[in-house]
Design a protein around this motif. Structure first.
Motif, PDB file in Angstrom:
ATOM      1  N   THR A   9       0.845  -1.192   0.000  1.00  0.00           N
ATOM      2  CA  THR A   9       0.000   0.000   0.000  1.00  0.00           C
ATOM      3  C   THR A   9       0.881   1.243   0.000  1.00  0.00           C
ATOM      4  OG1 THR A   9      -0.138   0.090   2.419  1.00  0.00           O
ATOM      5  CG2 THR A   9      -1.861  -1.130   1.271  1.00  0.00           C
ATOM      6  N   GLY A  13      -2.507   4.345   2.639  1.00  0.00           N
ATOM      7  CA  GLY A  13      -3.204   3.088   2.893  1.00  0.00           C
ATOM      8  C   GLY A  13      -3.994   2.578   1.708  1.00  0.00           C
ATOM      9  N   TRP A  86       3.380   3.317  11.670  1.00  0.00           N
ATOM     10  CA  TRP A  86       2.511   3.552  10.520  1.00  0.00           C
ATOM     11  C   TRP A  86       2.199   2.261   9.761  1.00  0.00           C
ATOM     12  CZ3 TRP A  86      -0.312   7.699   9.758  1.00  0.00           C
ATOM     13  CH2 TRP A  86       0.042   8.842  10.456  1.00  0.00           C
ATOM     14  N   ARG A  87       2.781   1.159  10.188  1.00  0.00           N
ATOM     15  CA  ARG A  87       2.507  -0.123   9.541  1.00  0.00           C
ATOM     16  C   ARG A  87       1.050  -0.547   9.731  1.00  0.00           C
ATOM     17  NH1 ARG A  87       2.563  -5.530   9.798  1.00  0.00           N
ATOM     18  NH2 ARG A  87       2.525  -5.574  12.037  1.00  0.00           N
ATOM     19  N   HIS A  88       0.366   0.099  10.648  1.00  0.00           N
ATOM     20  CA  HIS A  88      -1.036  -0.229  10.867  1.00  0.00           C
ATOM     21  C   HIS A  88      -1.875   0.044   9.621  1.00  0.00           C
ATOM     22  CE1 HIS A  88      -2.867   3.800  11.131  1.00  0.00           C
ATOM     23  NE2 HIS A  88      -1.701   4.170  11.594  1.00  0.00           N
ATOM     24  N   LEU A  89      -1.379   0.858   8.700  1.00  0.00           N
ATOM     25  CA  LEU A  89      -2.144   1.149   7.481  1.00  0.00           C
ATOM     26  C   LEU A  89      -2.403  -0.109   6.658  1.00  0.00           C
ATOM     27  CD1 LEU A  89      -0.494   4.501   6.395  1.00  0.00           C
ATOM     28  CD2 LEU A  89      -2.790   4.173   7.330  1.00  0.00           C
ATOM     29  N   GLU A  91      -2.459  -3.185   7.876  1.00  0.00           N
ATOM     30  CA  GLU A  91      -3.390  -4.003   8.668  1.00  0.00           C
ATOM     31  C   GLU A  91      -4.819  -3.477   8.523  1.00  0.00           C
ATOM     32  OE1 GLU A  91      -2.342  -6.737   9.913  1.00  0.00           O
ATOM     33  OE2 GLU A  91      -0.201  -6.317   9.726  1.00  0.00           O
ATOM     34  N   ASN A  92      -4.966  -2.155   8.533  1.00  0.00           N
ATOM     35  CA  ASN A  92      -6.286  -1.559   8.341  1.00  0.00           C
ATOM     36  C   ASN A  92      -6.836  -1.888   6.961  1.00  0.00           C
ATOM     37  OD1 ASN A  92      -5.949  -0.441  10.847  1.00  0.00           O
ATOM     38  ND2 ASN A  92      -5.670   1.649  10.131  1.00  0.00           N
ATOM     39  N   TYR A  93      -5.954  -1.914   5.961  1.00  0.00           N
ATOM     40  CA  TYR A  93      -6.410  -2.220   4.614  1.00  0.00           C
ATOM     41  C   TYR A  93      -6.942  -3.654   4.538  1.00  0.00           C
ATOM     42  CZ  TYR A  93      -6.992  -2.301  -0.318  1.00  0.00           C
ATOM     43  OH  TYR A  93      -7.556  -2.395  -1.549  1.00  0.00           O
ATOM     44  N   CYS A  95      -8.253  -5.293   6.961  1.00  0.00           N
ATOM     45  CA  CYS A  95      -9.555  -5.297   7.657  1.00  0.00           C
ATOM     46  C   CYS A  95     -10.655  -4.796   6.731  1.00  0.00           C
ATOM     47  CB  CYS A  95      -9.486  -4.430   8.907  1.00  0.00           C
ATOM     48  SG  CYS A  95      -8.536  -5.169  10.232  1.00  0.00           S
ATOM     49  N   LYS A  96     -10.370  -3.732   5.968  1.00  0.00           N
ATOM     50  CA  LYS A  96     -11.358  -3.212   5.017  1.00  0.00           C
ATOM     51  C   LYS A  96     -11.642  -4.236   3.923  1.00  0.00           C
ATOM     52  CE  LYS A  96      -9.813   1.548   5.505  1.00  0.00           C
ATOM     53  NZ  LYS A  96      -9.083   2.620   4.812  1.00  0.00           N
ATOM     54  N   GLU A  99     -13.939  -7.075   4.937  1.00  0.00           N
ATOM     55  CA  GLU A  99     -15.345  -6.754   5.133  1.00  0.00           C
ATOM     56  C   GLU A  99     -16.192  -7.364   4.022  1.00  0.00           C
ATOM     57  OE1 GLU A  99     -15.774  -2.525   5.342  1.00  0.00           O
ATOM     58  OE2 GLU A  99     -14.692  -2.395   7.241  1.00  0.00           O
TER      59      GLU A  99
END
Length: 128
Positions: A9, A13, A86-89, A91-93, A95-96, A99
């Motif tokens: 990403t 993100g 900022w690596r959480h971006l 992980e958030n992707y 999760c999205k 969905e």
């Protein structure tokens, strides 16, 4: 049938590129084709990506490696822990992406239809 998704990403993100691999493959197996042809200043990844050849390639590209060292390294190298947050971006992707039930359940039979579904879901995520 289980499949791993290795994704890249951007700093916002958004999905840039991804690779599909069998579950038994290590993530490092597809990193080289994933980053090939992509220009970036830093690569944020977890400990699984702590490999000498990857660190050397990032150094050759003048890209910063924000990868924590594995515990079994004889010489522990330093990394930017503030930037690593900022690596959480990515992980958030994921999760999205999960969905969407078809992605989470891996209901497509072929890799090509699964890839097409990822592209479709990614376009839906980017249009939000």
């Amino acid at each position: 049938m289980t499949t791993k998704i290795l994704a890249l990403t951007d700093s916002l993100g958004n999905l840039v590129k991804f690779r599909l691999m069998p579950e038994q493959y290590h993530d490092l197996a597809e990193v080289k084709p994933l980053i090939e042809g992509i220009d970036f200043q830093a690569l944020l990844a977890d400990k699984a990506f702590d490999a000498d050849w990857l660190l050397k390639e990032l150094d050759d590209r003048d890209a910063k490696a924000v990868i924590p060292p594995k515990a079994n390294r004889t010489v522990q190298r330093v990394f930017d822990s503030c930037m690593y947050k900022w690596r959480h971006l990515i992980e958030n992707y994921f999760c999205k992406l999960k969905e969407f039930k078809r992605i989470a359940m891996r209901s497509d039979k072929t890799d090509s239809s699964f890839s097409a579904m990822i592209y479709l879901c990614a376009s839906g995520i980017n249009s939000r």
